[in-house]
Each structure stands twice: as C-alpha cells, then as structure tokens.
Design a protein around this motif. Structure first.
Motif, mmCIF file in Angstrom:
data_model
loop_
_atom_site.group_PDB
_atom_site.id
_atom_site.type_symbol
_atom_site.label_atom_id
_atom_site.label_comp_id
_atom_site.label_asym_id
_atom_site.label_seq_id
_atom_site.Cartn_x
_atom_site.Cartn_y
_atom_site.Cartn_z
ATOM 1 N N HIS A 178 0.852 -1.196 0.000
ATOM 2 C CA HIS A 178 0.000 0.000 0.000
ATOM 3 C C HIS A 178 0.876 1.229 0.000
ATOM 4 O O HIS A 178 2.076 1.139 0.253
ATOM 5 C CB HIS A 178 -0.896 0.036 1.245
ATOM 6 N N ASP A 180 0.620 5.254 1.829
ATOM 7 C CA ASP A 180 -0.160 5.819 2.931
ATOM 8 C C ASP A 180 -1.048 6.981 2.497
ATOM 9 O O ASP A 180 -1.919 7.401 3.255
ATOM 10 C CB ASP A 180 0.771 6.278 4.065
ATOM 11 N N HIS A 260 9.247 7.186 5.387
ATOM 12 C CA HIS A 260 8.638 6.958 4.072
ATOM 13 C C HIS A 260 7.559 7.995 3.811
ATOM 14 O O HIS A 260 6.776 8.343 4.687
ATOM 15 C CB HIS A 260 8.123 5.527 3.907
ATOM 16 N N HIS A 266 4.825 0.387 0.196
ATOM 17 C CA HIS A 266 5.594 -0.449 1.110
ATOM 18 C C HIS A 266 4.769 -1.657 1.550
ATOM 19 O O HIS A 266 3.541 -1.692 1.413
ATOM 20 C CB HIS A 266 6.107 0.358 2.307
HETATM 21 FE FE LIG Z 1 1.887 2.258 5.624
#
Ligand SMILES: [Fe+2]
Ligand SMILES: O=C(O)CCC(=O)C(=O)O
Length: 326
Positions: A178, A180, A260, A266
């Motif tokens: 996915h 974020d 990230h 990730h």
């Molecule tokens: Fe995540």
C-alpha cells in the motif's frame, strides 16, 4: 464465488456493502485486524525461529531519552536526495541502543495493558499514546524526529498527524502492499512517517520493505483496491515485478529509523520469529495542509487525529502541534 459475493468478517457491518467511500465504522485495532487480511501469504515454511532480543544494554533514563530526542540529527544531503528520489530513506543511528531499550520496555507495558497476552499471530496497534504517556509524548513530539521529517520534506514546519505502536506478533503474516496517501485524509503529498523499530529487525521478523520511486501510481494505473481479499496486494506485487521496480527489503540495525513518504509503496514480510516485531510509527505533515473533501473508509478513524476539523479545512487541531522545523 463471484467477487461481489465475497465477505470479509473483519469488516464492520456498515462497511460491507458498497465501495470504500463510507467512513470506517470500527476502532483502530479493528481496522488493523481487517487490514492484514488483505495480504497474500504463501505457505509458511518451518517453525518460528529465535528473534534478536532487545538491545542488551541498560535502559536510558527518561531524562536521557528527553535530551537525546531534543538533539538535532544531522541529515546528510545524500539522504535528502535519496528520500526525494526514492520516496523513503533508512537512517542509521537515529536512536542510541539505551534509548531503544527504554522505549521497548515501556511499549511492552502499554501493549500488555491494552491487549493482554493472548495475541499470537495478530497485528496489534496502539495509537495516540502521546496523549496519555509521558515517554511516548517525548517520541511523538521529538524535535529530533520532527526535524528530520521537516528536512526530508523541505518544509519549514511539520505537524503531527498521529503516533502508533505497531506490533506484529509471532506468526503474523504479511502487511499488504500500500501507500499511505490512501490512509491519510490530507490534501497534500508532503506527508512522512518515521518508522522506529524498538529492536533490531532481521529478515525473518518482517522488516518494512519499500518500492523505490515517487511515480509508482502510474505503474499501478487501473488497479482497484480490494476491501475483502488479497487481489490488490497480489496485483501490486506482480506489476512491480513486471515493471522492474526496485524493492529494498533489508534488516534494521538497532537505532536505525526509516522515513517513508505518503507516496511510497511499502509492505512487510511475516514475522517468523518468536519475538514480536515492534515499531513506533509517527506521521507528520506540512504545516498548512488541508483535509481532503471526502475521506474514505481507508482513512480509518481519522477524526480521532483531527478533532473538530471538517473535510476541506486546514489541518491544525489541538492534536496537531508543530513538531519539527527544517
Ligand atoms: Fe503504511
Ligand atoms: O508495520 C507495518 O508492517 C506496516 C506499517 C506501515 O504501513 C506504516 O507505518 O505506514
């Protein structure tokens, strides 16, 4: 069975019909219990192996933790470049072993108090710890961590969105692929999560793994999110493979912290060790960002993190202080 007939019993009733547009109707832990069911898991090979243990040092005192977390970290220009090109970076030595040990010990207490001990195979979460725990507040509002976030994003100031503890218990499977951006109802791509393990994380424990690049949504064009099964996770992995997207899946040393961006795709492997894989994950966003006009169920319990904030409004509630300066 036709795709539309599939059910996922971890989905709250109110989220079963229709698409993903409805607001999430459960709590944060229920969200994670559902979310990990969206990851494909190959047959596990062999028994669980020993984990690395916690850092074998005396824990830092709270005053030492406070002092360290207030000390700026020198982000190398190459690290900033890497973050802007790859959408993530792993930084060594952000936290000394004694600080990691203190955080691990406290996290153990907080998780046990909330979730008890019958937790094998689950993905446990705690969020907004900073509102009631002094040590976790030092982490979430750390000028050191927030300063790194602001520097990587190239922002004068970043605000906290939320903190999290993420505990992948022994035997828990993968985290689905996915990015974020779909989780945070923020109308900005200037969003970054600091992922701070509280032990070393060797490969069998499931370190967070990252696809390189900020334009990967193009590679995934046309893929539809699957709220009941693993088809999205599998398809992302196939597309990355067939497009030659580079993936970094490396262990974390004690004190290493990754950052990230909300554009970074990730995943994480299963935890095939007998030790829980634990990290503190705090998300920061650029001061001035707004809430999107229409948050979806993938945004989970977002009103908890942005109280008294309407869709479309500037995200600066009393729970979003400015934490770091670039
Ligand atoms: Fe995540
Ligand atoms: O801890 C994990 O496996 C997933 C964490 C994650 O997706 C995140 O922090 O953005």
């Amino acid at each position: 069975m036709a795709v539309n007939d599939r059910v996922n019993d971890k989905l709250p009733e109110a989220n079963r019909a229709g698409g993903i547009d409805a607001a999430w109707d459960g709590d944060d832990q229920q969200w994670w219990d559902w979310y990990v069911t969206l990851a494909a898991n190959p047959e596990a090979a062999g028994p669980l192996v020993d984990g690395p243990g916690l850092p074998d040092v005396a824990p830092a005192s709270d005053a030492e933790v406070e002092a360290l977390l207030a000390t700026p970290y020198d982000v190398a220009p190459a690290a900033v470049q890497a973050f802007r090109g790859d959408a993530f970076v792993k930084l060594p030595g952000v936290l000394p072993p004694a600080v990691v040990r203190r955080l691990a010990d406290r996290l153990q207490e907080l998780l046990a108090a909330e979730h008890g001990t019958d937790t094998a195979g689950r993905f446990l979460a705690l969020e907004q710890m900073w509102l009631h725990d002094d040590l976790m507040r030092l982490v979430a509002l750390s000028p050191r961590i927030g300063g790194i976030a602001a520097t990587l994003l190239g922002e004068d100031g970043v605000r906290i969105y939320h903190d999290n503890a993420l505990s992948k218990e022994p035997g828990c499977g993968r985290t689905p692929w996915h990015h974020d951006d779909e989780h945070f109802p923020l109308d900005s791509l200037q969003v970054v999560t600091a992922w701070m393990p509280v032990s070393a994380i060797p490969a069998p424990m499931g370190p967070l793994s990252f696809a390189h690049g900020t334009e990967l949504r193009e590679v995934l064009d046309g893929l539809e999110f699957d709220k009941v099964g693993t088809t999205y996770d599998v398809a992302v992995s196939q597309r990355f493979g067939s497009s030659g997207v580079q993936v970094t899946e490396t262990p974390y040393a004690v004190g290493e912290v990754s950052f990230h961006s909300s554009l970074c795709f990730h995943t994480a492997g299963p935890n095939r060790t007998t030790q829980p894989r634990r990290a503190l994950a705090t998300t920061y966003f650029a001061d001035g960002a707004r809430v999107v006009d229409a948050p979806t169920m993938i945004s989970g319990t977002w009103q908890e993190f942005l109280p008294d904030t309407e869709p479309g409004a500037v995200a600066r509630s009393r729970l979003n202080p400015v934490v770091g300066h670039g």
